[in-house]
Design an enzyme around this catalytic site. Structure first.
Site, mmCIF file in Angstrom:
data_model
loop_
_atom_site.group_PDB
_atom_site.id
_atom_site.type_symbol
_atom_site.label_atom_id
_atom_site.label_comp_id
_atom_site.label_asym_id
_atom_site.label_seq_id
_atom_site.Cartn_x
_atom_site.Cartn_y
_atom_site.Cartn_z
ATOM 1 N N LYS A 99 36.309 64.074 45.260
ATOM 2 C CA LYS A 99 35.389 63.635 46.314
ATOM 3 C C LYS A 99 35.873 64.108 47.683
ATOM 4 C CE LYS A 99 32.714 59.702 47.913
ATOM 5 N NZ LYS A 99 31.505 60.530 47.940
ATOM 6 N N HIS A 118 36.836 56.369 43.805
ATOM 7 C CA HIS A 118 36.114 57.554 43.330
ATOM 8 C C HIS A 118 37.095 58.570 42.748
ATOM 9 C CE1 HIS A 118 32.756 56.080 45.830
ATOM 10 N NE2 HIS A 118 31.983 56.818 45.029
HETATM 11 N N1 LIG Z 1 23.514 60.271 47.463
HETATM 12 C C1 LIG Z 1 23.961 60.093 46.214
HETATM 13 O O1 LIG Z 1 23.417 59.299 45.441
HETATM 14 C C2 LIG Z 1 25.138 60.906 45.748
HETATM 15 C C3 LIG Z 1 25.641 60.777 44.440
HETATM 16 C C4 LIG Z 1 26.680 61.609 44.042
HETATM 17 C C5 LIG Z 1 27.195 62.559 44.914
HETATM 18 N N2 LIG Z 1 26.699 62.630 46.181
HETATM 19 C C6 LIG Z 1 27.132 63.652 47.138
HETATM 20 O O2 LIG Z 1 26.505 64.881 46.746
HETATM 21 C C7 LIG Z 1 27.320 65.981 47.106
HETATM 22 C C8 LIG Z 1 27.544 66.870 45.876
HETATM 23 O O3 LIG Z 1 28.218 66.151 44.875
HETATM 24 P P1 LIG Z 1 28.671 66.853 43.499
HETATM 25 O O4 LIG Z 1 29.457 65.808 42.802
HETATM 26 O O5 LIG Z 1 27.509 67.489 42.816
HETATM 27 O O6 LIG Z 1 29.645 68.003 44.072
HETATM 28 P P2 LIG Z 1 30.173 69.321 43.335
HETATM 29 O O7 LIG Z 1 30.220 69.124 41.867
HETATM 30 O O8 LIG Z 1 31.423 69.694 44.054
HETATM 31 O O9 LIG Z 1 29.030 70.413 43.637
HETATM 32 C C9 LIG Z 1 28.821 70.951 44.916
HETATM 33 C C10 LIG Z 1 27.888 72.135 44.773
HETATM 34 O O10 LIG Z 1 27.530 72.574 46.092
HETATM 35 C C11 LIG Z 1 27.525 74.000 46.039
HETATM 36 N N3 LIG Z 1 27.602 74.635 47.343
HETATM 37 C C12 LIG Z 1 28.669 74.777 48.168
HETATM 38 N N4 LIG Z 1 28.314 75.515 49.245
HETATM 39 C C13 LIG Z 1 26.996 75.826 49.079
HETATM 40 C C14 LIG Z 1 26.063 76.592 49.831
HETATM 41 N N5 LIG Z 1 26.395 77.163 51.010
HETATM 42 N N6 LIG Z 1 24.799 76.717 49.351
HETATM 43 C C15 LIG Z 1 24.433 76.166 48.178
HETATM 44 N N7 LIG Z 1 25.288 75.438 47.421
HETATM 45 C C16 LIG Z 1 26.553 75.274 47.870
HETATM 46 C C17 LIG Z 1 28.736 74.308 45.173
HETATM 47 O O11 LIG Z 1 28.698 75.668 44.766
HETATM 48 P P3 LIG Z 1 30.035 76.425 44.203
HETATM 49 O O12 LIG Z 1 30.253 75.839 42.834
HETATM 50 O O13 LIG Z 1 29.632 77.851 44.214
HETATM 51 O O14 LIG Z 1 31.134 76.086 45.179
HETATM 52 C C18 LIG Z 1 28.490 73.323 44.040
HETATM 53 O O15 LIG Z 1 27.528 73.835 43.134
HETATM 54 C C19 LIG Z 1 28.579 65.373 47.742
HETATM 55 O O16 LIG Z 1 28.398 65.299 49.145
HETATM 56 C C20 LIG Z 1 28.615 63.956 47.170
HETATM 57 O O17 LIG Z 1 29.295 63.026 47.997
HETATM 58 C C21 LIG Z 1 25.685 61.824 46.609
#
Ligand SMILES: NC(=O)c1ccc[n+]([C@@H]2O[C@H](COP(=O)([O-])OP(=O)(O)OC[C@H]3O[C@@H](n4cnc5c(N)ncnc54)[C@H](OP(=O)(O)O)[C@@H]3O)[C@@H](O)[C@H]2O)c1
Length: 243
Positions: A138, A134
């Site tokens: 991550k 990844h």
């Molecule tokens: N299940 C699936 O199919 C799948 C697929 C892909 C990813 N994921 C998982 O999904 C998660 C997010 O992935 P991503 O790639 O989108 O991550 P990312 O780009 O780092 O985005 C994370 C987001 O969460 C926000 N956040 C942090 N603290 C928060 C709070 N207290 N309240 C509301 N929002 C908050 C961040 O805000 P700021 O920008 O203000 O910090 C950012 O907008 C990870 O755990 C990843 O492993 C799962």
């Protein structure tokens, strides 16, 4: 359908893009700096989709379940709290779909692996391992998807009884199922399962080309959960298709 995005990062933005194509309304986009949403906004929300950070997820599930909102949870790193979450969901009578990987391709991949595991279970000369790659941003390691694939193998290949993700500084035991993780560049997500014997090697590989598959699966789950109560996975959403 009106959707709130909890987490507006890489996944939140991809879900927003696809939601527009599917005529769904994104009525709230929340990140770490967001303040409370208005009562009117809250009343309009049908389902909240959580792709944020692992430390936030349990608190958000509690808050949004108490608001009687259905949830789709893609954020990983909390599945050892499943029984706690089941109680919350049942108490508030909402529907919640969770998956370590919402992509339809990975869910089919896991079913293929189930069949493969049952076959290799009969032939002790085959060892098996998992590796995943990844992007460097991550947060969790090994990936939630790798752990889900590993559990599928523990269920089917009976000689494997324990997952190890950090190899000890000695040889691993035959009952160990090893997951190796690599973090490099902007790789969206690659999972590889290798069955290995002295005679040959079989590799099953899933490579995500972008985040579209995850986002599409999450939106399918959001549509599906609207009239449901309880805790569900993508197996429930895909239902008969995977039987
Ligand atoms: N299940 C699936 O199919 C799948 C697929 C892909 C990813 N994921 C998982 O999904 C998660 C997010 O992935 P991503 O790639 O989108 O991550 P990312 O780009 O780092 O985005 C994370 C987001 O969460 C926000 N956040 C942090 N603290 C928060 C709070 N207290 N309240 C509301 N929002 C908050 C961040 O805000 P700021 O920008 O203000 O910090 C950012 O907008 C990870 O755990 C990843 O492993 C799962």
């Amino acid at each position: 359908m009106n959707v709130a995005l909890i987490g507006y990062g890489k996944m939140g933005k991809e879900i927003e893009r696809l939601a527009k194509e599917r005529n769904m309304n994104i009525v709230a986009k929340l990140n770490s700096q967001s303040t409370a949403i208005s009562d009117d906004q809250l009343a309009s929300i049908d389902v909240a989709v959580h792709f944020a950070t692992p430390p936030t997820v349990l608190k958000h599930i509690e808050e949004w379940a108490a608001k009687k909102k259905h949830l789709v949870v893609g954020t990983t790193g909390w599945h050892n709290e499943l029984e706690h979450v089941r109680k919350i969901v049942e108490h508030h009578k909402i529907g919640l779909v969770y998956a370590s990987n919402f992509s339809i391709g990975v869910n089919i991949f896991r079913h293929v692996l189930q069949h493969a595991g049952k076959a290799f279970n009969k032939f002790a000369e085959y060892d098996v391992s998992i590796d995943e790659t990844h992007h460097t941003q991550k947060l969790d390691s090994p990936s939630g998807t790798a752990l889900t694939l590993a559990r599928t193998l523990l269920d089917t290949v009976k000689r494997k009884t324990e997952i190890i993700s950090t190899p000890p500084e000695r040889k691993i035991e035959p009952h160990h199922l090893h997951i190796a993780s690599k973090r490099i560049g902007t790789v969206v997500g690659t999972h590889r399962v290798v069955f290995e014997s002295d005679a040959d090697q079989i590799e099953l590989i899933h490579t995500a080309k972008n985040r579209t598959g995850f986002a599409l699966g999450a939106l399918l789950a959001a549509e599906w959960v609207l009239d449901k109560k309880g805790l569900f996975t993508m197996d429930d959403v895909l239902g008969d298709i995977l039987q």
